[in-house]
Design a protein around this motif. Structure first.
Motif: not given
Length: 206
Positions: A96-120
């Protein structure tokens, strides 16, 4: 953190990277440090002593190497019957903690360069077998909570500085994630405020 939570990209991240963290979670035996931490949880459940989890293999010795918060988090839902008393129940919160961490990492990438960046960005982490299996996001250790504390703390620190943002919720979130990290693995968590302080010096004034 509300930005993008209902978008299909995040649903894709949850389905492809987060759900697998829970698949087969109870299929392997406890080993190494995981067995030591699980013994501390078991001692809480069997003795009812929440303040003095025992250290393996001597049940007379109190475990003092780490703060007890992670033991309490794992033991509480098992004692209430919300999770099974087995390997899956012991490891559930790490996934569960890993899931939330992945969500935050996705939002980091989305913030930087869009959702594809977050996905990768999440893909890079998911492809690292050590993060998942070696003291990682699928074992009853301290590391999943620590990864989440850093991911959540840094993300909300950045949001805290957004123009027009409501700052107090993000300040509270930073404090909360630091508390989780410190009360789980206190020495490693001390780097979080250092990272935030250095980042504050380097970021341009808002």
């Amino acid at each position: 953190m509300r930005q993008g939570l209902n978008q299909p990209w995040l649903v894709l991240v949850l389905a492809v990277f987060c759900v697998p963290l829970f698949v087969g979670l109870g299929a392997t035996d406890l080993a190494n440090d995981e067995a030591i931490y699980s013994y501390a949880v078991e001692s809480i459940l069997t003795t009812g002593d929440w303040l003095s989890p025992r250290s393996s293999p001597n049940e007379e010795i109190t475990f003092v190497e780490k703060p007890p918060l992670k033991f309490w988090i794992v033991a509480a839902p098992i004692s209430l019957g919300l999770l099974p008393y087995n390997e899956f129940g012991l490891r559930f919160w790490d996934a569960a903690f890993g899931t939330l961490a992945f969500v935050y990492v996705f939002l980091f990438g989305r913030r930087l360069a869009g959702p594809i960046c977050g996905l990768f960005a999440v893909l890079v982490l998911f492809a690292d077998g050590r993060l998942l299996f070696d003291h990682g996001l699928r074992s009853n250790n301290m590391d999943a909570a620590l990864v989440l504390a850093y991911a959540g703390g840094v993300y909300h620190f950045l949001r805290w500085g957004d123009p027009g943002a409501r700052r107090w919720p993000h300040i509270a979130a930073v404090a909360g994630w630091f508390y989780l990290g410190f009360m789980t693995k206190f020495v490693a968590a001390l780097f979080l405020p250092v990272v935030l302080f250095v980042a504050a010096l380097m970021l341009p004034a808002m």
